[in-house]
Design an enzyme around this catalytic site. Structure first.
Site, short mmCIF file in Angstrom:
data_model
loop_
_atom_site.label_atom_id
_atom_site.label_comp_id
_atom_site.label_asym_id
_atom_site.label_seq_id
_atom_site.Cartn_x
_atom_site.Cartn_y
_atom_site.Cartn_z
N LYS A 73 55.38 51.66 50.67
CA LYS A 73 54.16 51.17 50.77
C LYS A 73 54.41 51.90 48.69
CE LYS A 73 52.46 50.62 54.67
NZ LYS A 73 51.29 51.01 55.51
N ASP A 109 45.79 46.64 54.91
CA ASP A 109 45.73 47.54 55.43
C ASP A 109 44.21 48.60 55.42
OD1 ASP A 109 47.71 48.19 56.60
OD2 ASP A 109 48.53 49.70 55.12
P1 NAP Z 1 53.52 57.80 54.39
O1 NAP Z 1 53.24 57.22 53.07
O2 NAP Z 1 54.92 58.19 54.37
O3 NAP Z 1 52.69 59.25 54.33
C1 NAP Z 1 52.91 59.57 55.23
C2 NAP Z 1 52.21 61.63 55.26
O4 NAP Z 1 52.34 61.75 56.43
C3 NAP Z 1 51.73 62.15 54.25
O5 NAP Z 1 50.72 62.51 54.24
C4 NAP Z 1 53.17 63.16 54.83
O6 NAP Z 1 52.99 65.08 54.04
C5 NAP Z 1 52.21 63.79 56.31
N1 NAP Z 1 53.23 63.71 57.18
C6 NAP Z 1 54.19 63.61 57.10
N2 NAP Z 1 55.16 64.51 58.16
C7 NAP Z 1 54.50 65.56 58.31
C8 NAP Z 1 54.71 66.75 59.64
N3 NAP Z 1 55.60 66.73 60.03
N4 NAP Z 1 53.66 66.87 59.44
C9 NAP Z 1 52.39 67.25 58.47
N5 NAP Z 1 52.13 66.25 57.87
C10 NAP Z 1 53.03 64.92 57.89
O7 NAP Z 1 53.04 57.04 55.65
P2 NAP Z 1 51.70 55.90 55.36
O8 NAP Z 1 52.73 55.00 55.58
O9 NAP Z 1 50.60 56.79 54.71
O10 NAP Z 1 51.43 56.18 57.36
C11 NAP Z 1 50.97 57.07 57.94
C12 NAP Z 1 50.29 56.57 58.73
O11 NAP Z 1 49.20 55.67 59.08
C13 NAP Z 1 51.18 56.56 59.80
O12 NAP Z 1 51.94 57.05 61.45
C14 NAP Z 1 52.03 55.02 60.46
O13 NAP Z 1 52.27 54.38 61.66
C15 NAP Z 1 49.67 54.55 60.10
N6 NAP Z 1 49.89 53.12 59.66
C16 NAP Z 1 48.83 52.73 60.91
C17 NAP Z 1 48.79 51.47 59.92
C18 NAP Z 1 47.69 50.95 61.40
O14 NAP Z 1 47.45 49.33 61.04
N7 NAP Z 1 47.20 50.92 62.69
C19 NAP Z 1 49.05 50.82 59.25
C20 NAP Z 1 49.46 51.88 57.73
C21 NAP Z 1 49.84 52.53 58.44
P3 NAP Z 1 53.34 64.85 52.49
O15 NAP Z 1 52.69 64.02 51.59
O16 NAP Z 1 53.42 66.19 52.64
O17 NAP Z 1 55.09 64.60 53.16
#
Ligand code: NAP
Length: 298
Positions: A73, A109
């Site tokens: 993204k 989002d």
């Molecule tokens: P992202 O940009 O990849 O960010 C991931 C986040 O999770 C970062 O803060 C990362 O921390 C943290 N993380 C990953 N693995 C971890 C672990 N093992 N322990 C602790 N922290 C961890 O992902 P994103 O796009 O923001 O998405 C995040 C979540 O939102 C996903 O589950 C996604 O499915 C959900 N989401 C839902 C919707 C919906 O429509 N409901 C829409 C968008 C996203 P670091 O910075 O330390 O790596």
């Protein structure tokens, strides 16, 4: 489901890595069918090293648009021609429209987050809030909170502290807000911040299918009956994080409503039509049940 396609069918893609957990193909194809629109929506598993080639493919093959999911993204922005105001402030794009060879980036989002939190506006506005995570969707959460809920204070809690600091500095500059506090993910440092928050949002991937047992440990005591706890994860529909908060009396909200609302906004950007969200929501619940993935009962 529709079983034939012709020369004029418009193609929308979903790119991410991994991609198998997504319900978006179901939502979008079902909506096209409901409105008799000549579109098809297909998922493409695109690892980071193929991102640029995938964007070139959109132009070369004339796709109408894309949804973009993690981990692309933020990185996709440099390949786009123009960004909407919210995508530019958030610094992340989840929807692309191919406008006759010009790639326009949007962030729907933020709309899904607003739609989910709006029923709690009075309770949240002017209070302390905590966002766990500092990735693309945490950025959309913070944008939405600052734009629509005027919080008193925002705690950003993230595994990588540096990333939380960068996010706070970025938004302090872009949205002129100076009440950010940042913490590492692990208790006890963040316990007080969490327990003083009226709203807690999980915007990490922790607890997402297939790693559904993953959660932040030892924070049970941070939850209370006054709080709203929102987990963006939609598979499972109720994460262990939400179950823990619910046990302490908090009002919990999963990511399904956000999923449908952001999908509806993207649908509108591609087709100009309004998605029939009530029908989609019912069918999605049935689809999830049939898939026997993870429902509220698990
Ligand atoms: P992202 O940009 O990849 O960010 C991931 C986040 O999770 C970062 O803060 C990362 O921390 C943290 N993380 C990953 N693995 C971890 C672990 N093992 N322990 C602790 N922290 C961890 O992902 P994103 O796009 O923001 O998405 C995040 C979540 O939102 C996903 O589950 C996604 O499915 C959900 N989401 C839902 C919707 C919906 O429509 N409901 C829409 C968008 C996203 P670091 O910075 O330390 O790596």
């Amino acid at each position: 489901m529709r079983d034939s396609f012709f020369a004029n069918t418009e193609l929308i893609g979903l790119i991410g890595h991994p991609i198998k957990h997504s319900y978006s193909p179901f939502i979008q194809n079902f909506a096209f069918e409901q409105l008799n629109l000549d579109y098809i929506y297909l998922p493409f598993d695109v690892p980071a090293e193929n991102l640029k080639a995938a964007v070139n493919g959109v132009l070369a093959l004339g796709l109408k648009g894309l949804n973009v999911t993690l981990p692309h993204k933020e990185k996709i922005i440099k390949f786009l021609d123009e960004l909407s105001e919210e995508a530019s402030i958030i610094g992340a794009v989840n929807t692309i429209v191919n406008d006759h060879g010009k790639l326009m980036g949007y962030n729907t989002d933020a709309f899904g987050i607003l739609d989910t939190l709006l029923p709690f506006k009075e309770k949240i506005s002017g209070t302390k809030v905590s966002v766990i995570g500092a990735g693309g969707s945490a950025r959309a959460v913070i944008y939405t909170l600052l734009r629509h809920f005027k919080p008193e204070e925002i705690n950003i809690i993230n595994r990588t502290h540096q990333r939380a600091d960068t996010l706070a500095n970025d938004f302090a500059l872009k949205m002129r807000f100076d009440s950010f506090h940042t913490f590492e993910l692990f208790p006890p440092d963040n316990m007080e911040a969490l327990s003083n928050s009226r709203l807690i949002v999980n915007a990490t991937t922790m607890g997402m299918y297939p790693d559904i047992e993953d959660t932040i440990t030892d924070i049970e005591d941070s939850f209370n009956e006054e709080q709203i706890v929102f987990d963006l994860i939609y598979n499972p529909t109720k994460t262990n994080f939400l179950k823990m908060a619910e046990m302490q009396g908090a009002k919990v909200v999963g990511g399904l409503k956000m999923l449908i609302s952001q999908a509806a906004k993207s649908f509108e950007l591609w087709t100009g039509a309004e998605m029939p969200v009530a029908i989609i929501s019912d069918s999605l619940q049935q689809y999830i049940g049939k898939q026997n993935i993870y429902s509220d009962k698990n």
